[in-house]
Design a protein around this motif. Structure first.
Motif, PDB file in Angstrom:
ATOM      1  N   ALA A   1       0.830  -1.205   0.000  1.00  0.00           N
ATOM      2  CA  ALA A   1       0.000   0.000   0.000  1.00  0.00           C
ATOM      3  C   ALA A   1       0.865   1.255   0.000  1.00  0.00           C
ATOM      4  O   ALA A   1       1.888   1.330   0.679  1.00  0.00           O
ATOM      5  CB  ALA A   1      -0.925   0.001   1.213  1.00  0.00           C
ATOM      6  N   GLY A   2       0.424   2.250  -0.786  1.00  0.00           N
ATOM      7  CA  GLY A   2       1.127   3.522  -0.817  1.00  0.00           C
ATOM      8  C   GLY A   2       2.341   3.561  -1.718  1.00  0.00           C
ATOM      9  O   GLY A   2       3.064   4.563  -1.747  1.00  0.00           O
ATOM     10  N   THR A   3       2.580   2.472  -2.454  1.00  0.00           N
ATOM     11  CA  THR A   3       3.723   2.424  -3.363  1.00  0.00           C
ATOM     12  C   THR A   3       3.238   2.215  -4.795  1.00  0.00           C
ATOM     13  O   THR A   3       2.065   1.926  -5.041  1.00  0.00           O
ATOM     14  CB  THR A   3       4.694   1.289  -2.984  1.00  0.00           C
ATOM     15  OG1 THR A   3       4.102   0.029  -3.339  1.00  0.00           O
ATOM     16  CG2 THR A   3       5.002   1.302  -1.504  1.00  0.00           C
ATOM     17  N   SER A   4       4.169   2.344  -5.750  1.00  0.00           N
ATOM     18  CA  SER A   4       3.820   2.128  -7.147  1.00  0.00           C
ATOM     19  C   SER A   4       3.538   0.659  -7.439  1.00  0.00           C
ATOM     20  O   SER A   4       2.998   0.318  -8.502  1.00  0.00           O
ATOM     21  CB  SER A   4       4.955   2.626  -8.054  1.00  0.00           C
ATOM     22  OG  SER A   4       6.163   1.924  -7.757  1.00  0.00           O
ATOM     23  N   LYS A   5       3.910  -0.228  -6.513  1.00  0.00           N
ATOM     24  CA  LYS A   5       3.687  -1.666  -6.676  1.00  0.00           C
ATOM     25  C   LYS A   5       2.432  -2.144  -5.959  1.00  0.00           C
ATOM     26  O   LYS A   5       2.223  -3.346  -5.795  1.00  0.00           O
ATOM     27  CB  LYS A   5       4.899  -2.447  -6.168  1.00  0.00           C
ATOM     28  CG  LYS A   5       6.178  -2.188  -6.961  1.00  0.00           C
ATOM     29  CD  LYS A   5       7.326  -3.022  -6.417  1.00  0.00           C
ATOM     30  CE  LYS A   5       8.613  -2.786  -7.215  1.00  0.00           C
ATOM     31  NZ  LYS A   5       9.749  -3.591  -6.691  1.00  0.00           N
TER      32      LYS A   5
END
Length: 476
Positions: free
Chosen positions: A339-343
């Motif tokens: 969560a909160g990342t580009s992944k």
């Protein structure tokens, strides 16, 4: 087909209220165990009226018919609707992007949208929940519990069924009556024999097949009942790259024959997703799925062609087609990995609230599954190398290659099995086999064409068991 006909499925109420037929109260809730509505004032239980157009057989269908809840979305239609409470006269605003019902803040009567609003918020029919939340939570708990060994560590520590939600997802239910004509070429294996090719170490044994070829034609009347297609662009035919939406598609089919006329009381306590596609957006998907359903149903008439059939020409002439907008019930668990990342990837575990079918995606502990895969490969390679060393002095390059190759194949098969069990990336609704379809007046035409020999085990261009998947954007 004949000119379009709009089926008026609007509710009978004119005062914005769905009332108990016995006492007139509006405090009504759903009994998931029975699928009935229950008045919380007089305890009377009742079922919403069935839609007459769902009772009529597909065989009587003519022309193009569209439910008033399935008409094109008016992009300019307001999502804020004001209802006047007939009990006390107060005016209550309902945001149709969030709900189709509300309570009067003065007298607490429940107000609902009875007429169809041209913005996709109000469907023609609804299939009530028939599973309580506790049962759904237990099914999801059991499903994930069987997949915890290779599950992501953070996921395991954060997993909780407390955030399981009941959701009504939008679908189009399509009936079709028509006439289908399929023409092509099929093959039957008459006999086979073995031949030896090459010499010495390069000598191999091949199978030669004696084949009979036929020109094949099938013609029949077709009736398709309640083909269900997602009417949310987010899920219509394909997953988002950052979401495992295919999971929701995979829990189909539903027992849509038990749908009832839309009544907002069925939505109390649940969330819903608004339809954002029109019939024209979904027509290509529907056409393709109707064709594939007919194609697979015709396979029952092709038993003689054990090598397959290549259909070269397919034509379905529609005599009637009916579209209804529907809400179908799903219990849904979601978890965002990274969560909160580009992944970031949203995983879903979904439960069909009618049939109990449960399918999900569980985030993997990549290092653990990688270590186990490597360990299994190493053990297999060591066993094979030990065998070769024991059976003959000195290891040859060929034996080393065989050991490594076999170990790699087994390790990959192990990894694929675990990955598919946890992620289910290829799971989907097998509409070509699960669609309710009836073929009538089947006419068969099989004309012998030729006899020849080949080393191909099957008809290379056979397509009678291939599935064409069309997505919302028109890509296959």
């Amino acid at each position: 087909m004949e000119e379009k006909k709009i089926i008026d499925t609007a509710g009978s109420g004119i005062d914005g209220q769905n009332k108990c037929p016995k006492c007139g109260a509006t405090d009504i809730s759903l009994n998931e165990k029975t699928g009935e509505l229950r008045c919380n004032f007089c305890r009377h239980t009742f079922m919403a009226e069935a839609l007459e157009d769902m009772k009529s057989g597909v065989g009587d269908l003519t022309g193009e018919q569209i439910g008033s809840g399935a008409v094109d979305i008016d992009k300019n239609a307001e999502t804020m609707v004001t209802l006047k409470c007939s009990s006390c006269g107060a005016e209550v605003v309902v945001d149709l992007s969030e709900s189709t019902h509300a309570r009067c803040h003065w007298c607490r009567n429940t107000l609902s949208i009875n007429s169809k609003v041209p913005n996709g918020a109000v469907p023609d029919v609804v299939l009530p929940f028939k599973m309580k939340k506790e049962e759904a939570k237990q099914r999801i708990e059991d499903y994930v519990g069987q997949r915890k060994f290779f599950a992501n560590k953070k996921f395991k520590s954060e997993f909780s069924t407390e955030n399981v939600m009941g959701v009504y997802f939008p679908y189009m239910l399509v009936d079709m009556k028509g006439h289908a004509t399929f023409t092509g070429y099929g093959e039957h294996e008459k006999d086979s024999y073995k031949v030896t090719e090459g010499s010495g170490d390069d000598k191999t044994e091949k199978t030669v097949y004696i084949v009979e070829g036929y020109d094949v034609k099938r013609e029949c009347d077709v009736e398709i009942d309640d083909l269900a297609v997602e009417s949310s662009s987010r899920r219509a035919g394909a997953s988002q790259v950052n979401e495992t939406n295919n999971i929701i598609n995979a829990i189909l089919p539903f027992d849509t024959e038990n749908c009832v006329k839309y009544d907002a009381n069925y939505l109390k306590g649940y969330t819903s997703e608004k339809r954002d596609t029109n019939k024209s957006d979904l027509q290509e998907i529907v056409d393709s799925q109707e064709q594939e359903a007919v194609k697979f149903a015709l396979n029952d008439t092709l038993e003689h062609y054990d090598r397959g059939v290549e259909w070269k020409s397919i034509n379905i002439e529609k005599q009637g087609e009916k579209w209804l907008a529907a809400y179908l019930p799903v219990w849904l668990y979601s978890y965002v990995e990274n969560a909160g990342t580009s992944k970031a990837l949203t995983h879903y575990v979904a439960v069909n609230a009618r049939t109990s079918e449960t399918i999900g995606s569980v985030p993997l502990n990549k290092s653990r599954i990688g270590s186990f895969t490597a360990m299994i490969g190493a053990i297999i390679a060591a066993v094979l190398l030990g065998y070769f060393a024991w059976s003959s002095p000195g290891l040859e390059v060929k034996e080393l290659a065989i050991s490594v190759g076999v170990a790699a194949i087994i390790a990959f098969a192990y990894f694929s099995t675990i990955y598919n069990k946890y992620r289910n990336v290829n799971e989907r609704h097998y509409f070509e086999e699960e669609t309710k379809i009836e073929l009538k007046n089947i006419q068969k035409e099989d004309n012998y064409k030729k006899k020849y020999e080949t080393k191909d085990a099957t008809l290379l261009d056979a397509n009678n068991r291939d599935v064409n998947i069309v997505k919302l954007d028109g890509k296959h």
